[in-house]
Design a protein around this motif. Structure first.
Motif, PDB file in Angstrom:
ATOM      1  N   THR A  12      -4.374   5.184  39.003  1.00 39.86           N
ATOM      2  CA  THR A  12      -3.689   4.149  39.778  1.00 39.86           C
ATOM      3  C   THR A  12      -2.198   4.167  39.468  1.00 39.86           C
ATOM      4  N   ASP A  13      -1.844   4.376  38.212  1.00 41.41           N
ATOM      5  CA  ASP A  13      -0.436   4.443  37.837  1.00 41.41           C
ATOM      6  C   ASP A  13       0.232   5.666  38.459  1.00 41.41           C
ATOM      7  N   ALA A  18       3.948   7.799  42.502  1.00 43.07           N
ATOM      8  CA  ALA A  18       4.199   8.647  43.672  1.00 43.07           C
ATOM      9  C   ALA A  18       4.741   7.817  44.831  1.00 43.07           C
ATOM     10  N   ALA A  19       4.128   6.657  45.083  1.00 47.51           N
ATOM     11  CA  ALA A  19       4.581   5.792  46.173  1.00 47.51           C
ATOM     12  C   ALA A  19       5.992   5.282  45.904  1.00 47.51           C
ATOM     13  N   HIS A  20       6.246   4.884  44.670  1.00 51.49           N
ATOM     14  CA  HIS A  20       7.576   4.388  44.302  1.00 51.49           C
ATOM     15  C   HIS A  20       8.630   5.472  44.483  1.00 51.49           C
ATOM     16  N   HIS A  37      14.005   5.129  38.601  1.00 52.26           N
ATOM     17  CA  HIS A  37      12.777   5.914  38.641  1.00 52.26           C
ATOM     18  C   HIS A  37      11.633   5.078  38.057  1.00 52.26           C
ATOM     19  N   TRP A  38      10.401   5.454  38.401  1.00 55.60           N
ATOM     20  CA  TRP A  38       9.202   4.703  38.026  1.00 55.60           C
ATOM     21  C   TRP A  38       9.155   4.367  36.540  1.00 55.60           C
ATOM     22  N   PHE A 111       4.711   4.339  52.287  1.00 60.10           N
ATOM     23  CA  PHE A 111       4.060   3.828  51.077  1.00 60.10           C
ATOM     24  C   PHE A 111       2.547   3.911  51.228  1.00 60.10           C
ATOM     25  N   ARG A 112       2.038   3.353  52.324  1.00 58.93           N
ATOM     26  CA  ARG A 112       0.590   3.328  52.543  1.00 58.93           C
ATOM     27  C   ARG A 112       0.026   4.745  52.627  1.00 58.93           C
TER      28      ARG A 112
END
Length: 126
Positions: A12-13, A18-20, A37-38, A111-112
Motif C-alpha cells: 500500500t505504501d 507511486a501515485a504521489h 518527494h514521498w 492518481f486513480r
C-alpha cells in the motif's frame, strides 16, 4: 477493480508513493509548485494520500476521490483560496469536482489509474 489478495502495508505504501510521485511529476509538467518527494512528505500528506489509495481501491470514481479529499481537507481546517498554502491552509482545488479546471481533473484520473495499475501488478506478481 476487486483485488483477490489483500495488500500488505508495504505494498500500500508503494502504491501511495507511486501515485504521489506521478502527481508530483504531472504538477511540475503543468507549471504548478510541487510537494516534496514521498519520503519527505508530512504525516498529514501521507495520511491524505493513503486515504486516496484506499478510496480508489474501494472503487471510488474520480469524482468520489476528489470529494473525499475535499471533505478531509475541510475537516482539517483548510479553506478555498487562490493558491495552495500549507501555512494558511488554503487550496484552490477545494471546490466541487465539476468546478475543477480540466488539468486538475486530470490529476484525479492519473492518481486513480496509477493506484489501480500498481495494485493489479502486485496481483500479477503474487
Amino acid at each position: 477493480m476487486t483485488l483477490k489478495l489483500p495488500l500488505t502495508d508495504a505494498q500500500t505504501d508503494v502504491i501511495a508513493a507511486a501515485a504521489h510521485e506521478l502527481n508530483r511529476a504531472y504538477r511540475l509538467g503543468i507549471g504548478e509548485s510541487v510537494d516534496p518527494h514521498w519520503e519527505d512528505v508530512t504525516p498529514e500528506m501521507r495520511r491524505s494520500t493513503l486515504m486516496g489509495v484506499q478510496g480508489a481501491l474501494s472503487g471510488n470514481t474520480r469524482e468520489q476521490q476528489h470529494e473525499q479529499w475535499r471533505a478531509a481537507r475541510i475537516a482539517d481546517g483548510w479553506v478555498h483560496g487562490p493558491v495552495k498554502d500549507a501555512e494558511f491552509r488554503t487550496h484552490p482545488c477545494l471546490v466541487p469536482y465539476s468546478d475543477l479546471p480540466r488539468e486538475q481533473r486530470v490529476k484525479d484520473t492519473l492518481f486513480r489509474n496509477v493506484v489501480l495499475a500498481v495494485a493489479q501488478a502486485f496481483e500479477w506478481w503474487s
